[in-house]
Design an enzyme around this catalytic site. Structure first.
Site, PDB file in Angstrom:
ATOM      1  N   ASN A 168      -3.102   2.056   7.206  1.00 14.61           N
ATOM      2  CA  ASN A 168      -3.009   2.959   5.619  1.00 14.61           C
ATOM      3  C   ASN A 168      -3.416   3.259   4.722  1.00 14.61           C
ATOM      4  OD1 ASN A 168      -0.617   3.810   4.294  1.00 14.61           O
ATOM      5  ND2 ASN A 168      -0.242   1.487   4.342  1.00 14.61           N
ATOM      6  N   GLY A 174      -4.598   6.763   2.522  1.00 14.21           N
ATOM      7  CA  GLY A 174      -4.326   8.474   1.762  1.00 14.21           C
ATOM      8  C   GLY A 174      -5.652   8.826   1.402  1.00 14.21           C
ATOM      9  N   TYR A 175      -6.536   7.753   0.754  1.00 14.93           N
ATOM     10  CA  TYR A 175      -8.108   8.108   0.481  1.00 14.93           C
ATOM     11  C   TYR A 175      -9.556   7.890   1.457  1.00 14.93           C
ATOM     12  CZ  TYR A 175      -5.542   9.771  -4.470  1.00 14.93           C
ATOM     13  OH  TYR A 175      -5.283   9.943  -5.060  1.00 14.93           O
ATOM     14  N   GLU A 226      -6.032  -7.588   9.920  1.00 13.49           N
ATOM     15  CA  GLU A 226      -5.581  -8.933   9.817  1.00 13.49           C
ATOM     16  C   GLU A 226      -4.004  -8.198   9.946  1.00 13.49           C
ATOM     17  OE1 GLU A 226      -4.450  -5.820   6.347  1.00 13.49           O
ATOM     18  OE2 GLU A 226      -6.038  -6.518   7.265  1.00 13.49           O
ATOM     19  N   HIS A 236      -7.521  -2.334   8.712  1.00 11.98           N
ATOM     20  CA  HIS A 236      -6.903  -3.490   8.868  1.00 11.98           C
ATOM     21  C   HIS A 236      -7.090  -4.029   9.771  1.00 11.98           C
ATOM     22  CE1 HIS A 236      -4.340  -1.892   4.995  1.00 11.98           C
ATOM     23  NE2 HIS A 236      -4.534  -1.378   5.157  1.00 11.98           N
ATOM     24  N   CYS A 263      -9.349  -1.662   2.735  1.00 12.89           N
ATOM     25  CA  CYS A 263      -8.398  -0.864   2.070  1.00 12.89           C
ATOM     26  C   CYS A 263      -9.394   0.130   1.180  1.00 12.89           C
ATOM     27  CB  CYS A 263      -7.302  -1.108   2.760  1.00 12.89           C
ATOM     28  SG  CYS A 263      -6.323   0.482   2.678  1.00 12.89           S
ATOM     29  N   GLN A 317     -12.365   0.860  -0.625  1.00  9.92           N
ATOM     30  CA  GLN A 317     -12.982   1.946  -1.793  1.00  9.92           C
ATOM     31  C   GLN A 317     -13.319   1.710  -2.606  1.00  9.92           C
ATOM     32  OE1 GLN A 317      -9.033   3.405  -0.922  1.00  9.92           O
ATOM     33  NE2 GLN A 317      -9.442   4.046   0.763  1.00  9.92           N
ATOM     34  N   GLY A 335      -4.896  -1.936  -1.049  1.00 10.80           N
ATOM     35  CA  GLY A 335      -3.376  -1.879  -1.928  1.00 10.80           C
ATOM     36  C   GLY A 335      -3.273  -0.131  -1.742  1.00 10.80           C
ATOM     37  N   GLY A 374      -2.475   3.830  -4.387  1.00  6.63           N
ATOM     38  CA  GLY A 374      -2.499   4.873  -5.114  1.00  6.63           C
ATOM     39  C   GLY A 374      -4.454   5.100  -5.002  1.00  6.63           C
ATOM     40  N   SER A 410       1.060  -1.390   0.200  1.00  6.12           N
ATOM     41  CA  SER A 410       0.199  -0.087  -0.417  1.00  6.12           C
ATOM     42  C   SER A 410       0.909   1.334  -0.276  1.00  6.12           C
ATOM     43  CB  SER A 410      -0.907  -0.012   1.465  1.00  6.12           C
ATOM     44  OG  SER A 410      -1.813  -1.590   1.377  1.00  6.12           O
TER      45      SER A 410
END
Length: 376
Positions: free
Chosen positions: A302, A304-305, A347, A345, A260, A264, A232, A234, A45
């Site tokens: 983790n 950023g979107y 996990e 997360h 995550c 999205q 993941g 981006g 990520s």
């Protein structure tokens, strides 16, 4: 050797070289975890980003292969206040500096990471470069040379860069009841962490990790019992074809669980929107409120979107979790699909495990659907 961090706003931080020498450009972000630097470095990520660790001492328990979340570092660079040169742990195999050199990663230590973090919190994440090829006596010339590359940098094609190219199969690591077949879970690799696979295998599942480009027809041919959508890197909205594939996969009624980026992309497939956050959530101390359980859990994150929860079409699903700090969407329960997703997360290996029970909930749902269908 001296090294320098140069930000897109023109700020220059002087430090010492860590890992490899040279120049690297990426998006500078900060992570607040006090432990888990091995997992952070190898988390796909972080593709395209330069990671700043806010905790001052990094590498104090060394590096080992067992704790890696993938087989390599995906980040573009690494920033720490102090890199430990004498790690103390019986599992340690090498120092942080040696590991970064082995991986070809350029880093910097000895800068004021607290001051840097405050800049990123106030201004938002920004592009930057770590370089050992900077002459402070010719600062303007060096900045003129580096700034165009820094300012035009963008994280693109992230999922395509980190996903596997061929299916990979993993057997259960925990006992399966005698006479029963293990559940078969298809895991769409959008930048998958190893611990997602481990969490499924230790619950008696057979896991097939699939490339992120897998089509609905290819998934149907595999005939899995359930579908996991991984984390993941981006901008999620960039993945137009994957979003359409996920929509078609979920339309079949397959039980699904997204984490995550998987969260999205599922929201985008449902017609919701996402946005880029000012500085994101990266660390192991994010409080998340679960409306159904009326509890707040500490989570590892983790990203950023974020999903804009109020853009979710009526009747499609409902926001099930929110961040207790900034009230951003942290989970969705879908009504039109047999699916739930979370932004955090469950996990996480280098972080709290308070929400790992979500894997059990997912598998209970898979078993319930299979009983209805007359399967396992």
């Amino acid at each position: 050797m001296q090294a320098y961090l140069i930000l897109a706003n023109g700020m220059v931080f002087k430090g010492r070289s860590l890992g490899c020498q040279g120049t690297t450009v990426g998006e500078v972000v900060f992570a607040t975890g006090m432990v888990g630097f091995e997992e952070t470095l190898t988390d796909p990520s972080y593709y395209g980003q330069i990671i700043t660790q806010t905790y001052p001492l990094i590498g104090n328990y060394g590096m080992n292969r067992q704790d890696q979340e993938s087989d390599r570092v995906w980040a573009k660079g690494y920033i720490v206040r102090e890199a430990c040169t004498t790690p103390s742990n019986f599992r340690s195999e090498e120092t942080l500096d040696t590991f970064l050199k082995d991986q070809g990663i350029i880093g910097i230590e000895g800068i004021d990471t607290r001051a840097l973090t405050r800049v990123l919190r106030e201004s938002g994440v920004m592009n930057g470069a770590i370089t050992t090829e900077f002459d402070p006596e010719q600062q303007q010339e060096c900045l003129s040379r580096l700034m165009p590359a820094i300012r035009k940098y963008a994280v693109t094609g992230a999922v395509a860069a980190v996903t596997c190219t061929e299916p990979q199969c993993f057997a259960p690591t925990a006992g399966v009841a005698q006479g029963e077949e293990p559940l078969h879970i298809a895991l769409l690799d959008l930048g998958c962490k190893n611990n997602i696979v481990r969490c499924l295998c230790k619950r008696g599942c057979r896991v097939t990790v699939l490339p992120g480009t897998t089509t609905p027809a290819e998934l149907a041919a595999l005939d899995p019992d359930g579908l996991m959508l991984s984390n993941g890197p981006g901008d999620p909205a960039e993945n137009v074809e994957i979003i359409a594939n996920i929509r078609a996969m979920l339309d079949t009624g397959i039980p699904a669980f997204g984490i995550c980026l998987g969260h999205q992309l599922t929201a985008l497939a449902a017609g919701a929107k996402t946005c880029k956050m000012k500085y994101g959530h990266r660390g192991a101390n994010q409080p998340v409120t679960d409306f159904a359980l009326e509890r707040t859990f500490i989570t590892s994150q983790n990203h950023g979107y974020a999903v804009l929860g109020n853009t979710l079409p009526q009747g499609v699903g409902r926001v099930s979790h929110v961040n207790a700090n900034d009230k951003t969407c942290e989970g969705i329960e879908y009504q039109q699909w047999n699916c739930f997703t979370v932004q955090f997360h469950p996990e996480a290996n280098g972080g709290p495990k308070d929400t790992e029970f979500l894997f059990d909930r997912f598998l209970q749902n898979v078993r319930r659907i299979n009983r209805v269908k007359g399967g396992r």
